[in-house]
Write an enzyme that holds these catalytic residues in place. Structure first.
Site, mmCIF file in Angstrom:
data_model
loop_
_atom_site.group_PDB
_atom_site.id
_atom_site.type_symbol
_atom_site.label_atom_id
_atom_site.label_comp_id
_atom_site.label_asym_id
_atom_site.label_seq_id
_atom_site.Cartn_x
_atom_site.Cartn_y
_atom_site.Cartn_z
ATOM 1 N N LYS A 148 0.828 -1.213 0.000
ATOM 2 C CA LYS A 148 0.000 0.000 0.000
ATOM 3 C C LYS A 148 0.854 1.250 0.000
ATOM 4 O O LYS A 148 0.486 2.260 -0.589
ATOM 5 C CB LYS A 148 -0.979 0.014 1.182
ATOM 6 N N LYS A 158 -3.689 -10.846 -6.614
ATOM 7 C CA LYS A 158 -5.033 -11.133 -6.078
ATOM 8 C C LYS A 158 -6.070 -10.182 -6.681
ATOM 9 O O LYS A 158 -5.727 -9.044 -7.028
ATOM 10 C CB LYS A 158 -5.017 -11.067 -4.545
ATOM 11 N N LYS A 163 -10.511 -4.809 -5.196
ATOM 12 C CA LYS A 163 -11.482 -3.772 -5.577
ATOM 13 C C LYS A 163 -10.806 -2.451 -5.906
ATOM 14 O O LYS A 163 -11.432 -1.560 -6.466
ATOM 15 C CB LYS A 163 -12.553 -3.609 -4.496
HETATM 16 P P1 TYM Z 1 -10.725 -6.364 2.758
HETATM 17 O O1 TYM Z 1 -11.778 -5.345 2.931
HETATM 18 O O2 TYM Z 1 -9.595 -6.068 1.828
HETATM 19 O O3 TYM Z 1 -11.346 -7.740 2.336
HETATM 20 C C1 TYM Z 1 -12.436 -8.290 3.051
HETATM 21 C C2 TYM Z 1 -12.327 -9.791 3.111
HETATM 22 O O4 TYM Z 1 -12.272 -10.334 1.788
HETATM 23 C C3 TYM Z 1 -11.114 -11.147 1.653
HETATM 24 N N1 TYM Z 1 -10.590 -10.998 0.279
HETATM 25 C C4 TYM Z 1 -10.317 -12.019 -0.529
HETATM 26 N N2 TYM Z 1 -10.428 -13.345 -0.363
HETATM 27 C C5 TYM Z 1 -10.073 -14.132 -1.400
HETATM 28 N N3 TYM Z 1 -9.600 -13.633 -2.585
HETATM 29 C C6 TYM Z 1 -9.471 -12.304 -2.786
HETATM 30 N N4 TYM Z 1 -9.036 -11.826 -3.948
HETATM 31 C C7 TYM Z 1 -9.838 -11.427 -1.728
HETATM 32 N N5 TYM Z 1 -9.833 -10.074 -1.585
HETATM 33 C C8 TYM Z 1 -10.296 -9.836 -0.341
HETATM 34 C C9 TYM Z 1 -10.119 -10.618 2.663
HETATM 35 O O5 TYM Z 1 -9.158 -11.590 3.005
HETATM 36 C C10 TYM Z 1 -11.033 -10.258 3.812
HETATM 37 O O6 TYM Z 1 -11.312 -11.397 4.589
HETATM 38 N N6 TYM Z 1 -8.007 -5.725 6.908
HETATM 39 C C11 TYM Z 1 -9.194 -6.346 6.366
HETATM 40 C C12 TYM Z 1 -10.473 -5.897 7.030
HETATM 41 C C13 TYM Z 1 -10.483 -6.069 8.505
HETATM 42 C C14 TYM Z 1 -10.696 -7.276 9.217
HETATM 43 C C15 TYM Z 1 -10.658 -6.926 10.571
HETATM 44 C C16 TYM Z 1 -10.885 -8.601 8.814
HETATM 45 C C17 TYM Z 1 -10.343 -5.084 9.424
HETATM 46 N N7 TYM Z 1 -10.452 -5.574 10.662
HETATM 47 C C18 TYM Z 1 -10.820 -7.889 11.594
HETATM 48 C C19 TYM Z 1 -11.050 -9.562 9.824
HETATM 49 C C20 TYM Z 1 -11.005 -9.198 11.162
HETATM 50 C C21 TYM Z 1 -9.302 -5.989 4.892
HETATM 51 O O7 TYM Z 1 -8.759 -5.014 4.437
HETATM 52 O O8 TYM Z 1 -10.131 -6.794 4.179
#
Ligand code: TYM
Length: 336
Positions: free
Chosen positions: A117, A199, A202
Site C-alpha cells: 500500500k 489477487k 477492488k
Molecule cells: P478487505 O476489505 O480487503 O477484504 C475483506 C475480506 O475479503 C477477503 N478478500 C479475498 N479473499 C479471497 N480472494 C481475494 N481476492 C480477496 N480479496 C479480499 C479478505 O481476506 C477479507 O477477509 N483488513 C481487512 C479488514 C479487517 C478485518 C478486521 C478482517 C479489518 N479488521 C478484523 C477480519 C477481522 C481488509 O482489508 O479486508
C-alpha cells in the site's frame, strides 16, 4: 434442567471501499453466511480502516451503506448476527491505542500489505497505514473472537493479532481470547482476471475483477476476456497456468465441484465452453443477491434499524472488554 451451551464467537470485517468483489464474497462473505447458524457472529464494516487512504466523504458514505446492504442481501440475518459500522463503537480506536503500546515498529514494517500500500500511495504513507494491523487486532480482540473468517491475504495480520494478544496476556493474565483463522478450502485467494498472479482487488481497474453487483452481461464479458493461455485444456496447474487455475477455483468454490471433477468435465471442451460455465455459475450465485440488494438498499428505515441495533449490541460487548483492559492497565474508571 436446561443447559445452555455457549456458542463460539466469530468476528470479521470488510472495508467499505469501492465495490465488493467476487474475491470478498468467496474469501469472506460466503463463509460469514455459512457460519452464522453455528456461531455467535459479529461482522463489521470497517470504515476506520478505510481512512488510511484518502476518501471522498460522499462516496465513502455511499460505499458504507452499499456494503451493509450487500451483507444483508447475501443472506446475513441481522438478528442472529451483529452487523455494525466500526466507527460507531469508539472502543475500537481506544483499544487500538493501547495495543499500539504493545506492538513494535519492526513487526509493523514487515507487513506485506503495508509495503504494497505504501508503494501504491507513495504520496500518503501515513501512520494509520503503518499501524493498520493494530486496529485490526483491536477489532478482533475487543469481541474475544475464537474464529476469524478471512481470505489468505489477511493471514499475516491475523498472526500479528495473535502475537499482540499473547504478549498482553503474558503480562496481565488471561485478558484476550487468542483467535484462529478460518479460510475457504478453495478460493482463499481469488486472483485478478487480467493478471492472475495478483489477487483480485477492488482497488484495481474494473476489468480485473467481478463486482458482486455487476450485471450478468458484464460478468459474462469479463469472464470471456479473462486471461488464460494457449493450451486450450482445462487442468489445474496454478504455477504454470494461473489464469485457468483461477477460473477453476472460482467454479469449484461456487459450485461445490472438486477441481478434479471440473478438469474431467471440461478438460477438452475448449475455453469457450468452460468460460461460459464459469460465468453461468457466478451469475446464478450473484443474481438472487442482487435482487435482494435492490429491495434492501431502497429500505432506508430498515438499514437505519440494523445500524442502530448493531451499534448497541457491539458496544455492549466491546465495553466489557475495555473495562477488563482498563482494570489490568490501572487506568480509570476506578471505584474510589
Ligand atoms: P478487505 O476489505 O480487503 O477484504 C475483506 C475480506 O475479503 C477477503 N478478500 C479475498 N479473499 C479471497 N480472494 C481475494 N481476492 C480477496 N480479496 C479480499 C479478505 O481476506 C477479507 O477477509 N483488513 C481487512 C479488514 C479487517 C478485518 C478486521 C478482517 C479489518 N479488521 C478484523 C477480519 C477481522 C481488509 O482489508 O479486508
Amino acid at each position: 434442567m436446561e443447559t445452555q451451551i455457549q456458542k463460539k464467537r466469530i468476528f470479521s470485517g470488510i472495508q467499505p471501499t469501492g465495490k465488493l468483489t467476487l474475491g470478498n464474497y468467496i474469501g469472506a462473505l460466503r463463509n460469514f453466511n455459512i457460519l452464522q447458524d453455528e456461531y455467535d457472529c459479529v461482522y463489521s464494516i470497517v470504515d476506520l480502516h478505510a481512512l488510511t487512504v484518502r476518501q471522498n466523504p460522499t462516496e465513502l458514505r455511499q460505499a458504507c451503506l452499499r456494503t451493509m446492504a450487500t451483507f444483508l442481501a447475501s443472506g446475513l440475518d441481522p438478528e442472529k448476527n451483529i452487523i455494525y459500522f466500526q466507527s460507531q463503537v469508539a472502543a475500537h480506536a481506544e483499544l487500538a491505542w493501547v495495543l499500539n503500546c504493545f506492538t513494535y515498529m519492526g513487526e509493523m514494517s514487515r507487513m506485506t500489505q503495508f509495503k504494497d500500500k505504501s508503494a501504491k500511495h507513495a504520496d500518503n504513507i501515513n501512520c494509520g497505514l503503518f499501524t493498520y494491523p493494530v486496529l485490526m487486532a483491536a477489532d478482533i480482540l475487543l469481541y474475544q473472537a475464537d474464529l476469524v473468517p478471512i481470505g489468505a491475504d489477511q493471514k499475516q495480520h491475523l498472526e500479528i493479532c495473535r502475537d499482540i494478544a499473547g504478549r498482553f496476556n503474558a503480562i496481565y493474565g488471561d485478558v484476550f481470547t487468542i483467535p484462529d483463522g478460518y479460510f475457504p478450502k478453495v478460493g482463499a485467494r481469488v486472483m485478478s482476471l487480467q493478471e492472475p498472479t495478483r489477487k483480485m482487488s477492488k482497488s484495481d481497474p474494473e476489468e480485473t475483477y467481478i463486482a458482486m453487483l455487476d450485471e450478468p452481461d458484464v460478468i459474462r464479458r469479463k469472464i470471456r476476456r479473462a486471461v488464460t493461455d494457449s493450451e486450450n485444456s482445462v487442468a489445474y496447474d496454478p504455477d504454470n497456468r494461473p489464469g485457468v487455475a483461477n477460473l477453476m477455483s472460482i467454479l469449484s468454490a461456487l459450485s461445490g465441484q472438486t477441481l478434479d471433477q471440473i478438469a474431467a468435465e471440461y478438460g477438452d471442451l475448449g475455453y469457450g465452453k468452460f468460460k461460459d460455465a464459469v460465468a453461468d455459475c457466478i451469475i446464478a450465485t450473484l443474481e438472487p443477491i442482487q435482487k435482494r440488494y435492490a429491495e434492501i438498499s431502497a429500505d432506508k428505515a430498515y438499514l437505519q434499524q440494523v445500524m442502530d441495533s448493531g451499534r448497541e449490541r457491539a458496544s455492549a460487548i466491546a465495553h466489557r472488554t475495555m473495562l477488563k483492559v482498563r482494570k489490568k492497565l490501572g487506568i480509570a474508571p476506578w471505584k474510589l
